[in-house]
Write an enzyme that holds these catalytic residues in place. Structure first.
Site, PDB file in Angstrom:
ATOM      1  N   HIS A  34     -22.422 -29.158  13.209  1.00  0.00           N
ATOM      2  CA  HIS A  34     -23.273 -28.891  12.029  1.00  0.00           C
ATOM      3  C   HIS A  34     -24.750 -29.142  12.346  1.00  0.00           C
ATOM      4  O   HIS A  34     -25.629 -28.468  11.806  1.00  0.00           O
ATOM      5  CB  HIS A  34     -22.893 -29.815  10.865  1.00  0.00           C
ATOM      6  CG  HIS A  34     -21.790 -29.298   9.995  1.00  0.00           C
ATOM      7  ND1 HIS A  34     -21.894 -28.159   9.250  1.00  0.00           N
ATOM      8  CD2 HIS A  34     -20.547 -29.798   9.727  1.00  0.00           C
ATOM      9  CE1 HIS A  34     -20.768 -27.970   8.559  1.00  0.00           C
ATOM     10  NE2 HIS A  34     -19.933 -28.953   8.836  1.00  0.00           N
ATOM     11  N   CYS A  51     -13.943 -27.241   5.793  1.00  0.00           N
ATOM     12  CA  CYS A  51     -15.303 -27.781   5.736  1.00  0.00           C
ATOM     13  C   CYS A  51     -15.771 -27.742   4.290  1.00  0.00           C
ATOM     14  O   CYS A  51     -15.546 -26.750   3.580  1.00  0.00           O
ATOM     15  CB  CYS A  51     -16.214 -26.928   6.610  1.00  0.00           C
ATOM     16  SG  CYS A  51     -17.922 -27.469   6.603  1.00  0.00           S
ATOM     17  N   LEU A  52     -16.426 -28.802   3.862  1.00  0.00           N
ATOM     18  CA  LEU A  52     -16.924 -28.857   2.486  1.00  0.00           C
ATOM     19  C   LEU A  52     -17.915 -27.733   2.206  1.00  0.00           C
ATOM     20  O   LEU A  52     -18.087 -27.328   1.061  1.00  0.00           O
ATOM     21  CB  LEU A  52     -17.591 -30.216   2.230  1.00  0.00           C
ATOM     22  CG  LEU A  52     -16.659 -31.436   2.307  1.00  0.00           C
ATOM     23  CD1 LEU A  52     -17.464 -32.714   2.191  1.00  0.00           C
ATOM     24  CD2 LEU A  52     -15.590 -31.372   1.236  1.00  0.00           C
ATOM     25  N   HIS A  93     -16.798 -31.482  15.157  1.00  0.00           N
ATOM     26  CA  HIS A  93     -17.112 -30.624  14.008  1.00  0.00           C
ATOM     27  C   HIS A  93     -18.457 -31.012  13.376  1.00  0.00           C
ATOM     28  O   HIS A  93     -19.295 -30.154  13.108  1.00  0.00           O
ATOM     29  CB  HIS A  93     -15.961 -30.742  12.994  1.00  0.00           C
ATOM     30  CG  HIS A  93     -16.163 -29.996  11.706  1.00  0.00           C
ATOM     31  ND1 HIS A  93     -15.326 -28.983  11.289  1.00  0.00           N
ATOM     32  CD2 HIS A  93     -17.084 -30.125  10.712  1.00  0.00           C
ATOM     33  CE1 HIS A  93     -15.746 -28.523  10.121  1.00  0.00           C
ATOM     34  NE2 HIS A  93     -16.803 -29.201   9.739  1.00  0.00           N
ATOM     35  N   GLU A  94     -18.651 -32.310  13.158  1.00  0.00           N
ATOM     36  CA  GLU A  94     -19.888 -32.756  12.483  1.00  0.00           C
ATOM     37  C   GLU A  94     -21.115 -32.568  13.376  1.00  0.00           C
ATOM     38  O   GLU A  94     -22.188 -32.196  12.900  1.00  0.00           O
ATOM     39  CB  GLU A  94     -19.778 -34.215  12.028  1.00  0.00           C
ATOM     40  CG  GLU A  94     -18.644 -34.531  11.065  1.00  0.00           C
ATOM     41  CD  GLU A  94     -18.528 -33.589   9.895  1.00  0.00           C
ATOM     42  OE1 GLU A  94     -19.534 -32.993   9.462  1.00  0.00           O
ATOM     43  OE2 GLU A  94     -17.394 -33.421   9.400  1.00  0.00           O
ATOM     44  N   GLY A 131     -15.493 -35.957   6.607  1.00  0.00           N
ATOM     45  CA  GLY A 131     -16.730 -36.026   7.368  1.00  0.00           C
ATOM     46  C   GLY A 131     -17.789 -35.162   6.719  1.00  0.00           C
ATOM     47  O   GLY A 131     -17.476 -34.213   5.993  1.00  0.00           O
ATOM     48  N   GLN A 186     -25.556 -30.474   5.477  1.00  0.00           N
ATOM     49  CA  GLN A 186     -24.691 -30.053   4.367  1.00  0.00           C
ATOM     50  C   GLN A 186     -25.231 -30.495   3.013  1.00  0.00           C
ATOM     51  O   GLN A 186     -24.858 -29.942   1.985  1.00  0.00           O
ATOM     52  CB  GLN A 186     -23.266 -30.590   4.555  1.00  0.00           C
ATOM     53  CG  GLN A 186     -22.549 -29.965   5.741  1.00  0.00           C
ATOM     54  CD  GLN A 186     -21.127 -30.461   5.842  1.00  0.00           C
ATOM     55  OE1 GLN A 186     -20.868 -31.466   6.476  1.00  0.00           O
ATOM     56  NE2 GLN A 186     -20.198 -29.771   5.187  1.00  0.00           N
TER      57      GLN A 186
HETATM   58 NI    NI Z   1     -18.037 -29.205   8.009  1.00  0.00          NI
END
Ligand code: NI
Length: 164
Positions: A139, A93-94, A135-136, A47, A52
């Site tokens: 963000h 998380c990226l 989670h997304e 995701g 991000q």
């Molecule tokens: Ni993330």
């Protein structure tokens, strides 16, 4: 499609609140395509949220791959309108490389959003998809999983878990 640079923890932009999208146009679809490509290019990404990649717009992309239902979710202005239960998952998380953490998330969520064509959609999700949506969407409000984690692990301890 093009790869975009992933912002990492410490970057102020990740802490800002994203703005709603007014019109789902080609520019937004391009953004979603780029986010998808960027996520797929990164290890274990399931995701990604627009901040991000440095864009403060309420846009997320999710593809759980083999762990999912085969659907790629490209969502605009997603909102959790209902949630139920609790589950704990080891998340990554990226934007937070090298770290995972245990986070308490809803077991089930109902999300309203617009799809890539600007059509209203309602998604009922459980388990991993519910975690990922939560989670997304976090963000988009400048919240990272490390803010909510009850326990944090360095990746060299164990590299299990997905990167959202
Ligand atoms: Ni993330």
């Amino acid at each position: 499609m093009a790869l975009r640079q992933i912002r990492e923890v410490g970057d102020e932009l990740l802490r800002k609140k994203s703005r709603p999208v007014e019109v789902v146009d080609d520019k937004i679809r391009q953004l979603m395509d780029d986010m998808y490509e960027t996520m797929k290019h990164a290890d274990d990404g399931v995701g990604i949220a627009a901040p991000q990649v440095g864009v403060l717009k309420r846009v997320i992309v999710i593809d759980l791959g083999e762990e999912g239902d085969g659907r790629v979710y490209k969502l605009v202005n997603p909102q959790i309108i209902k949630q139920k239960g609790e589950q704990v998952c080891r998340e990554g998380c990226l934007s937070v490389p090298g770290v995972t953490g245990d986070v308490v998330r809803p077991k089930e969520v109902v999300v309203e959003a617009l799809d890539e064509n600007g059509k209203k959609v309602k998604i009922k999700a459980t388990d991993l998809l519910a975690i990922c949506l939560s989670h997304e969407i976090d963000h988009l409000d400048g919240v990272l999983f490390i803010d909510k984690a009850t326990k944090i692990y360095d990746s060299d301890e164990d590299s299990e878990g997905d990167n959202d």
